[in-house]
Write a protein that holds these residues in place. Structure first.
Motif, short mmCIF file in Angstrom:
data_model
loop_
_atom_site.label_atom_id
_atom_site.label_comp_id
_atom_site.label_asym_id
_atom_site.label_seq_id
_atom_site.Cartn_x
_atom_site.Cartn_y
_atom_site.Cartn_z
N ALA A 326 0.87 -1.19 0.00
CA ALA A 326 0.00 0.00 0.00
C ALA A 326 0.90 1.22 0.00
N ARG A 361 -10.14 -0.79 -2.64
CA ARG A 361 -9.68 -0.57 -4.00
C ARG A 361 -10.78 -0.87 -5.01
N GLU A 362 -11.66 -1.81 -4.68
CA GLU A 362 -12.80 -2.09 -5.55
C GLU A 362 -13.77 -0.90 -5.59
N ASP A 365 -11.16 5.46 -5.08
CA ASP A 365 -10.80 6.54 -4.15
C ASP A 365 -11.89 7.59 -3.99
#
Length: 391
Positions: A326, A361-362, A365
């Motif tokens: 990350a 992440r799916e 942001d």
């Protein structure tokens, strides 16, 4: 020759008389003009000055309202006390008066003598003196030139229990922290005053003017805190901060059904009654003023966004490794492990850091930020305490 001089002498006397009369008339005009100015033009200011000299104003302090817990138990309240002041110009024998007061006020006689001999009309001899003591002072023969002003004392019977929420008042009686500050207008009330006509020695005239504007006392502020539960919470926090490893700790207890805060504290805390001898760094409420990392609370926010956006369901299975890159750091679960199949429910149950990052992440942001703000991150709650920082 003598006959010719006599008329000349009479003429001179008449001329002198005329000049004298003119001078007297001019003087009279000046006096009358001055009287007109004094009585007509400047009369009001002089009359006001004369009235001010014979009128003395005594402030009447409003009694500050109490702060109570949810059951009406007092966490802060005020008791009557007085400030002892003097007009040194009215004190006949400063040394004798000082000697009579020194034990009652617990102030050195030399200090009192110096104040009572000062070239001023007002000095403070002692503050927040109990009414029992001021009653004894009123009975002294040497009380000439002494006066009394309301000067209540603020008490915090629970001490440090709830202190960070309750806050404290400064020497002038104004709230400086906590509920004392937030509800200053409600608690403080409105001061009154008494205007009394006095004689040349400053003593009230029994049959003179006595106008009183009564004070309006402050109102009581009731909190949702439970004093007993607050005590227990602070005991646990104090024990945690005394273990040799923990430096700070905070806790909030809320009613599930209503969201009401029934206990709130951080350690180390402070006693509002001793705020002036406490490290200023401790005179806040860290629960609301300091910024904390949300920690695993964020997992619930992340999973809610993923489910709401249709990126996953409660029974969706993800193959979760024990670590994940990350940015410039590697994030691991509590213990690194080989890939494991977790349902979304399992990710939450096992508090998997890696699984949570995969779901975030799916979501993406910008969408994730929208959910963070929807959950209140980055904004204040509006709690009725000063100094709240954004979550």
């Amino acid at each position: 020759d003598g006959g010719r001089r006599e008329p000349l002498g009479l003429a001179q006397r008449e001329q002198r008389n005329r000049w004298g009369l003119a001078f007297l008339v001019a003087l009279l005009v000046v006096v009358v003009a001055k009287l007109v100015v004094l009585q007509g033009v400047d009369g009001a200011p002089y009359a006001q000055a004369a009235e001010n000299d014979r009128m003395k104003i005594y402030p009447i302090a409003a009694v500050r309202g109490a702060i109570t817990d949810r059951d009406g138990r007092p966490l802060a309240y005020s008791v009557d006390a007085e400030r002892v002041v003097a007009d040194p110009t009215l004190v006949e024998d400063p040394a004798r008066t000082a000697l009579a007061l020194t034990t009652l006020l617990d102030v050195p006689a030399a200090e009192l003598t110096e104040k009572l001999s000062a070239e001023t009309r007002y000095v403070v001899l002692a503050e927040q003196v109990s009414t029992e003591v001021t009653g004894r002072i009123r009975a002294l023969e040497e009380r000439q030139g002494l006066f009394f002003e309301d000067d209540p004392v603020r008490l915090y019977p629970a001490g440090a229990v709830g202190g960070q929420v309750v806050g404290f008042v400064g020497r002038d009686g104004d709230g400086l922290a906590g509920i004392e500050q937030r509800y200053e207008d409600v608690l403080s009330g409105t001061d009154g005053e008494e205007r009394v006509e006095v004689d040349g020695r400053g003593n009230p005239i029994p049959s003179g003017i006595d106008d009183t504007v009564p004070a309006v006392d402050g109102s009581t502020v009731g909190l949702t805190l439970d004093e007993d539960l607050q005590f227990v919470v602070q005991q646990r926090l104090d024990a945690a901060c005394a273990d040799g490893f923990t430096t700070t700790a905070s806790a909030v207890v809320q009613e599930v059904a209503t969201g009401k805060v029934v206990a709130m504290a951080g350690c180390p805390g402070y006693d509002p009654g001793s705020y002036n001898t406490t490290d200023p760094e401790l005179l806040g409420n860290p629960v609301i003023s300091e910024v904390y990392e949300p920690g695993s609370v964020m997992k619930a926010v992340t999973l809610a966004a993923a489910v709401e956006e249709g990126k996953a369901r409660a029974d969706t299975v993800l193959n979760v490794n024990g670590h994940i890159q990350a940015g410039d750091v590697v994030v691991t679960d509590a213990h690194d492990h080989a890939p494991i199949d977790f349902t979304v429910t399992g990710i939450l149950a096992k508090s998997s850091n890696v699984g949570t990052i995969m779901l975030a992440r799916e979501v993406g942001d910008s969408t994730f930020e929208r959910y963070l703000r929807a959950f209140g991150l980055g904004s204040t709650t509006g709690i009725e305490l000063p100094g709240e920082s954004a979550a």
